[in-house]
Design a protein around this motif. Structure first.
Motif, PDB file in Angstrom:
ATOM      1  N   ARG A  49      -8.542  15.002  -1.600  1.00 43.36           N
ATOM      2  CA  ARG A  49      -7.288  14.696  -0.893  1.00 43.36           C
ATOM      3  C   ARG A  49      -7.235  15.392   0.472  1.00 43.36           C
ATOM      4  O   ARG A  49      -6.798  14.813   1.473  1.00 43.36           O
ATOM      5  CB  ARG A  49      -6.077  15.114  -1.753  1.00 43.36           C
ATOM      6  N   GLU A  50      -7.710  16.632   0.481  1.00 39.70           N
ATOM      7  CA  GLU A  50      -7.731  17.400   1.727  1.00 39.70           C
ATOM      8  C   GLU A  50      -8.643  16.751   2.759  1.00 39.70           C
ATOM      9  O   GLU A  50      -8.315  16.656   3.938  1.00 39.70           O
ATOM     10  CB  GLU A  50      -8.264  18.803   1.424  1.00 39.70           C
ATOM     11  N   ASP A  51      -9.768  16.294   2.281  1.00 40.34           N
ATOM     12  CA  ASP A  51     -10.754  15.618   3.114  1.00 40.34           C
ATOM     13  C   ASP A  51     -10.176  14.349   3.762  1.00 40.34           C
ATOM     14  O   ASP A  51     -10.439  14.036   4.916  1.00 40.34           O
ATOM     15  CB  ASP A  51     -11.900  15.204   2.183  1.00 40.34           C
TER      16      ASP A  51
ATOM     17  N   GLY B   6      -7.046  13.818   4.391  1.00 43.23           N
ATOM     18  CA  GLY B   6      -6.102  14.298   5.404  1.00 43.23           C
ATOM     19  C   GLY B   6      -5.072  13.248   5.776  1.00 43.23           C
ATOM     20  O   GLY B   6      -4.634  12.468   4.940  1.00 43.23           O
ATOM     21  N   ASP B   7      -4.705  13.222   7.059  1.00 44.70           N
ATOM     22  CA  ASP B   7      -3.770  12.221   7.571  1.00 44.70           C
ATOM     23  C   ASP B   7      -4.626  11.083   8.145  1.00 44.70           C
ATOM     24  O   ASP B   7      -4.663  10.864   9.348  1.00 44.70           O
ATOM     25  CB  ASP B   7      -2.882  12.854   8.650  1.00 44.70           C
ATOM     26  N   CYS B   8      -5.336  10.401   7.246  1.00 49.42           N
ATOM     27  CA  CYS B   8      -6.438   9.502   7.622  1.00 49.42           C
ATOM     28  C   CYS B   8      -6.055   8.480   8.707  1.00 49.42           C
ATOM     29  O   CYS B   8      -5.036   7.805   8.610  1.00 49.42           O
ATOM     30  CB  CYS B   8      -6.915   8.756   6.372  1.00 49.42           C
TER      31      CYS B   8
END
Ligand code: URA
Length: 196
Positions: A8-10, A12-14
């Motif tokens: 989820r961190e990866d 990010g704010d995709c």
């Protein structure tokens, strides 16, 4: 081994594709991180986009009912989609959107390492099984993708419009329930090399 939180961190704010422009929320996935069953849908719809959770609209209500046929509750499984953002007017996912988004789904599958992947509808089934075969021919079977057992099923949204699919969906979820009971305690151990 990457955890769900790390995936989820990866993400990010995709902003890796154009779908970020119209979304209200990224719909990452929800459920038990140690689930034996992972349900894979296509993409968030309007309600999912608003709430940030997969399968919360009409198809989701029907999915909850179908899970009961397998003796499962929603909180016992994990649910995610191929695309994490809603396509405008719920149009089909584009090839480049799948390309940039699907690696996160793959990481989710590796992190959860479920026994069964239930693919709902054509997009999820074709993607996971790397096949061009349509869902009508695939459903009712237990197939394999790497170390994972894959059970392709009709998309519950399709059954809302075509009632002839309802009984087949119920039948397929009952088959899943039988498999879960028969193979209880034989949970496979994950490895970071498991491919899907
Ligand atoms: N349809 C999907 O494929 N996924 C959702 O989250 C909702 C509807």
């Amino acid at each position: 081994m990457t955890t769900l939180e790390e995936v989820r961190e990866d993400l990010g704010d995709c902003r890796r594709c154009e779908l970020c422009e119209g979304r209200a929320n990224i719909v990452f996935g929800v459920g038990d991180p140690h689930a034996r069953v992972m349900i894979i849908g296509e993409a968030p719809g309007k309600n999912e986009d608003i709430q940030g959770e997969p399968f919360v609209g009409a198809a989701g209500k029907f999915l909850n009912e179908l899970l009961g046929e397998a003796g499962l509750k929603r909180e016992e499984i994990y649910i995610a989609n191929i695309l994490k953002c809603r396509p405008p007017q719920n149009r089909d996912p584009k090839v480049n959107e799948i390309e940039v988004c699907a690696p996160y789904l793959r990481e989710q599958v590796r992190a959860i390492h479920p026994d069964y992947l239930v693919t709902l509808g054509n997009f999820a089934t074709k993607f996971i099984l790397k096949t061009e075969c349509g869902i009508t021919n695939m459903r009712g079977n237990v197939l394999q993708a790497g170390r994972f057992a894959v059970i392709p099923m009709f998309h519950p949204a399709a059954a809302i419009y075509d009632r002839s699919k309802v009984d087949l969906l119920r039948q397929d979820f009952r088959m899943l329930g039988t498999l879960l009971v028969e193979n209880d305690g034989k949970r496979s151990k994950g490895s970071e090399h498991d491919e899907v």
